[in-house]
Design a protein around this motif. Sequence first.
Motif, PDB file in Angstrom:
ATOM      1  N   ARG A   9       0.825  -1.207   0.000  1.00 46.72           N
ATOM      2  CA  ARG A   9       0.000   0.000   0.000  1.00 46.72           C
ATOM      3  C   ARG A   9       0.863   1.263   0.000  1.00 46.72           C
ATOM      4  NH1 ARG A   9      -3.659  -0.695   5.122  1.00 46.72           N
ATOM      5  NH2 ARG A   9      -1.614  -1.313   5.935  1.00 46.72           N
ATOM      6  N   GLY A  10       2.163   1.109  -0.068  1.00 53.41           N
ATOM      7  CA  GLY A  10       3.052   2.252   0.005  1.00 53.41           C
ATOM      8  C   GLY A  10       3.726   2.602  -1.309  1.00 53.41           C
ATOM      9  N   VAL A  11       3.089   2.248  -2.431  1.00 52.90           N
ATOM     10  CA  VAL A  11       3.662   2.567  -3.736  1.00 52.90           C
ATOM     11  C   VAL A  11       3.555   4.066  -3.972  1.00 52.90           C
ATOM     12  CG1 VAL A  11       3.550   2.144  -6.218  1.00 52.90           C
ATOM     13  CG2 VAL A  11       3.063   0.289  -4.604  1.00 52.90           C
ATOM     14  N   THR A  12       4.660   4.687  -4.322  1.00 52.54           N
ATOM     15  CA  THR A  12       4.689   6.149  -4.449  1.00 52.54           C
ATOM     16  C   THR A  12       3.723   6.649  -5.505  1.00 52.54           C
ATOM     17  OG1 THR A  12       7.007   6.174  -3.765  1.00 52.54           O
ATOM     18  CG2 THR A  12       6.170   8.139  -4.878  1.00 52.54           C
ATOM     19  N   SER A  13       3.655   5.966  -6.647  1.00 48.27           N
ATOM     20  CA  SER A  13       2.769   6.412  -7.726  1.00 48.27           C
ATOM     21  C   SER A  13       1.305   6.365  -7.281  1.00 48.27           C
ATOM     22  CB  SER A  13       2.978   5.549  -8.969  1.00 48.27           C
ATOM     23  OG  SER A  13       2.724   4.178  -8.673  1.00 48.27           O
ATOM     24  N   GLN A  15       0.237   6.570  -4.123  1.00 44.63           N
ATOM     25  CA  GLN A  15       0.061   7.603  -3.111  1.00 44.63           C
ATOM     26  C   GLN A  15      -0.148   8.975  -3.761  1.00 44.63           C
ATOM     27  OE1 GLN A  15       3.600   7.190  -0.712  1.00 44.63           O
ATOM     28  NE2 GLN A  15       2.634   5.719   0.682  1.00 44.63           N
ATOM     29  N   ARG A  16       0.632   9.272  -4.789  1.00 41.07           N
ATOM     30  CA  ARG A  16       0.485  10.552  -5.472  1.00 41.07           C
ATOM     31  C   ARG A  16      -0.851  10.649  -6.199  1.00 41.07           C
ATOM     32  NH1 ARG A  16       6.604  11.255  -8.060  1.00 41.07           N
ATOM     33  NH2 ARG A  16       7.668  11.679  -6.063  1.00 41.07           N
ATOM     34  N   LEU A  17      -1.284   9.558  -6.816  1.00 41.95           N
ATOM     35  CA  LEU A  17      -2.588   9.549  -7.481  1.00 41.95           C
ATOM     36  C   LEU A  17      -3.698   9.784  -6.474  1.00 41.95           C
ATOM     37  CD1 LEU A  17      -4.417   9.087  -9.932  1.00 41.95           C
ATOM     38  CD2 LEU A  17      -4.283   6.615  -9.449  1.00 41.95           C
ATOM     39  N   TYR A  18      -3.635   9.111  -5.339  1.00 38.35           N
ATOM     40  CA  TYR A  18      -4.635   9.279  -4.283  1.00 38.35           C
ATOM     41  C   TYR A  18      -4.665  10.726  -3.785  1.00 38.35           C
ATOM     42  CZ  TYR A  18      -6.593   8.827   0.436  1.00 38.35           C
ATOM     43  OH  TYR A  18      -7.323   8.998   1.595  1.00 38.35           O
ATOM     44  N   GLU A  19      -3.475  11.317  -3.598  1.00 34.50           N
ATOM     45  CA  GLU A  19      -3.410  12.693  -3.138  1.00 34.50           C
ATOM     46  C   GLU A  19      -3.952  13.650  -4.196  1.00 34.50           C
ATOM     47  OE1 GLU A  19      -0.212  15.628  -0.887  1.00 34.50           O
ATOM     48  OE2 GLU A  19       0.525  14.049  -2.235  1.00 34.50           O
ATOM     49  N   THR A  89     -16.411  21.647  11.113  1.00 29.19           N
ATOM     50  CA  THR A  89     -15.206  20.888  10.811  1.00 29.19           C
ATOM     51  C   THR A  89     -14.824  21.146   9.360  1.00 29.19           C
ATOM     52  OG1 THR A  89     -15.820  19.153  12.391  1.00 29.19           O
ATOM     53  CG2 THR A  89     -14.161  18.598  10.730  1.00 29.19           C
ATOM     54  N   PHE A  90     -13.597  21.605   9.152  1.00 28.88           N
ATOM     55  CA  PHE A  90     -13.100  21.924   7.815  1.00 28.88           C
ATOM     56  C   PHE A  90     -11.962  20.969   7.467  1.00 28.88           C
ATOM     57  CE2 PHE A  90     -14.790  25.792   9.679  1.00 28.88           C
ATOM     58  CZ  PHE A  90     -15.601  26.299   8.666  1.00 28.88           C
ATOM     59  N   ILE A  91     -11.929  20.554   6.219  1.00 33.72           N
ATOM     60  CA  ILE A  91     -10.897  19.637   5.743  1.00 33.72           C
ATOM     61  C   ILE A  91     -10.073  20.353   4.677  1.00 33.72           C
ATOM     62  CG2 ILE A  91     -10.448  17.458   4.564  1.00 33.72           C
ATOM     63  CD1 ILE A  91     -13.038  16.395   5.771  1.00 33.72           C
ATOM     64  N   VAL A  92      -8.758  20.342   4.868  1.00 35.78           N
ATOM     65  CA  VAL A  92      -7.847  21.003   3.933  1.00 35.78           C
ATOM     66  C   VAL A  92      -6.745  20.025   3.559  1.00 35.78           C
ATOM     67  CG1 VAL A  92      -6.516  21.985   5.847  1.00 35.78           C
ATOM     68  CG2 VAL A  92      -6.357  23.005   3.567  1.00 35.78           C
ATOM     69  N   ALA A  93      -6.354  20.036   2.303  1.00 34.05           N
ATOM     70  CA  ALA A  93      -5.279  19.164   1.842  1.00 34.05           C
ATOM     71  C   ALA A  93      -3.938  19.669   2.352  1.00 34.05           C
ATOM     72  CB  ALA A  93      -5.277  19.105   0.315  1.00 34.05           C
ATOM     73  N   ARG A  94      -3.103  18.740   2.765  1.00 37.69           N
ATOM     74  CA  ARG A  94      -1.779  19.109   3.251  1.00 37.69           C
ATOM     75  C   ARG A  94      -0.979  19.838   2.167  1.00 37.69           C
ATOM     76  NH1 ARG A  94       0.861  15.686   7.504  1.00 37.69           N
ATOM     77  NH2 ARG A  94      -0.809  14.781   8.755  1.00 37.69           N
ATOM     78  N   ARG A  95      -1.061  19.327   0.955  1.00 40.81           N
ATOM     79  CA  ARG A  95      -0.312  19.945  -0.135  1.00 40.81           C
ATOM     80  C   ARG A  95      -0.769  21.374  -0.368  1.00 40.81           C
ATOM     81  NH1 ARG A  95      -1.244  17.661  -6.011  1.00 40.81           N
ATOM     82  NH2 ARG A  95      -0.421  15.738  -5.081  1.00 40.81           N
ATOM     83  N   SER A  96      -2.075  21.625  -0.329  1.00 41.53           N
ATOM     84  CA  SER A  96      -2.597  22.976  -0.538  1.00 41.53           C
ATOM     85  C   SER A  96      -2.168  23.895   0.592  1.00 41.53           C
ATOM     86  CB  SER A  96      -4.125  22.943  -0.647  1.00 41.53           C
ATOM     87  OG  SER A  96      -4.532  22.191  -1.769  1.00 41.53           O
ATOM     88  N   TRP A  97      -2.216  23.393   1.835  1.00 42.19           N
ATOM     89  CA  TRP A  97      -1.819  24.239   2.970  1.00 42.19           C
ATOM     90  C   TRP A  97      -0.341  24.615   2.875  1.00 42.19           C
ATOM     91  CZ3 TRP A  97       1.372  24.693   7.161  1.00 42.19           C
ATOM     92  CH2 TRP A  97       0.978  25.623   8.136  1.00 42.19           C
ATOM     93  N   ASN A 143      -0.688   4.234   3.471  1.00 45.77           N
ATOM     94  CA  ASN A 143       0.529   4.494   4.241  1.00 45.77           C
ATOM     95  C   ASN A 143       0.980   5.949   4.157  1.00 45.77           C
ATOM     96  OD1 ASN A 143       0.665   1.897   5.161  1.00 45.77           O
ATOM     97  ND2 ASN A 143       2.268   1.237   3.746  1.00 45.77           N
ATOM     98  N   ASN A 144       0.025   6.860   3.916  1.00 47.85           N
ATOM     99  CA  ASN A 144       0.362   8.280   3.917  1.00 47.85           C
ATOM    100  C   ASN A 144      -0.836   9.080   4.421  1.00 47.85           C
ATOM    101  OD1 ASN A 144      -1.329   7.955   1.697  1.00 47.85           O
ATOM    102  ND2 ASN A 144      -0.277   9.506   0.479  1.00 47.85           N
ATOM    103  N   LEU A 145      -0.589  10.329   4.766  1.00 46.50           N
ATOM    104  CA  LEU A 145      -1.617  11.233   5.268  1.00 46.50           C
ATOM    105  C   LEU A 145      -1.679  12.431   4.332  1.00 46.50           C
ATOM    106  CD1 LEU A 145      -0.535  11.113   9.017  1.00 46.50           C
ATOM    107  CD2 LEU A 145      -2.515   9.951   8.024  1.00 46.50           C
ATOM    108  N   VAL A 146      -2.887  12.788   3.881  1.00 47.21           N
ATOM    109  CA  VAL A 146      -2.995  13.805   2.833  1.00 47.21           C
ATOM    110  C   VAL A 146      -3.841  15.009   3.242  1.00 47.21           C
ATOM    111  CG1 VAL A 146      -2.643  12.133   0.983  1.00 47.21           C
ATOM    112  CG2 VAL A 146      -4.962  12.623   1.776  1.00 47.21           C
ATOM    113  N   VAL A 147      -4.547  14.952   4.360  1.00 53.86           N
ATOM    114  CA  VAL A 147      -5.406  16.073   4.743  1.00 53.86           C
ATOM    115  C   VAL A 147      -5.254  16.386   6.228  1.00 53.86           C
ATOM    116  CG1 VAL A 147      -7.126  15.563   2.963  1.00 53.86           C
ATOM    117  CG2 VAL A 147      -7.417  14.619   5.261  1.00 53.86           C
TER     118      VAL A 147
END
Length: 253
Positions: A9-13, A15-19, A89-97, A143-147
Amino acid sequence: MPTNVFFSRGVTSEQRLYEDIIVESLKIYGQDLYYIPRVIVRDNVLNDVATSSFYDSYAIEMYISNTDGFEGDQTIMSKFGLEIRDQATFIVARRSWERFVGLYNNNVNSIRPLEGDLLYYPPTKSFFEIKFVEHERPFYQLNNLVVYELQCELFEYADERFDTGNPDIDAIQTYNAISTVLSIGDRRGTGEQLYIGEQVVQGLANGIFMYAEVVNIQAQEADETAGIPEGSQLLWISNITFSDGIFHELQEG
């Protein structure tokens, strides 16, 4: 038995697609809010928080998970009067923040949203204070956190200073700050004109200076018996400070 080594579950490609999907979904279904970081001014004598100020605001898309409206106790009647205790409750993407707010682009000195910072929601002109930042939900799906999930309550103004440069945000200080009214004389012959939001300075005795911000101006009717000349104005000022740190009596004129 360990998990199957041929599936990960930790494939980088992946994870990036999911994000990417999460970020795009927030841009489609989210709304524009303003993130307002808090600047704390401490009392060096008591080693305690003296006051808070807000000098910056950053537009960023967030998703409101409360689709049926604000939650919490909402509007209640207490012994102190009518109180509004909305929660959201507000949800923000880590990448956007990190892109629009984070440490490497602006004056924010944190790697994540902080408790105590504010969110401004333009549709209702409401300010929400971040009470808790949940950073592990959803819990490591790939295996990653995105928000970040920001649990907030309606902000109660307590004479904090707002100077973000956004008039919609700074208006909370104009209409709610504790103010003092002064009567000033006719200024038409000086060529000077005061504006709302402008800082004024008054020299007092012993080289002490008063600094304040203009929050309202109103023309004053002339009254010869009261000694009010034509062209006088009433001046509302707030955020009053003195150069020696001690409060002094203000002078009209």
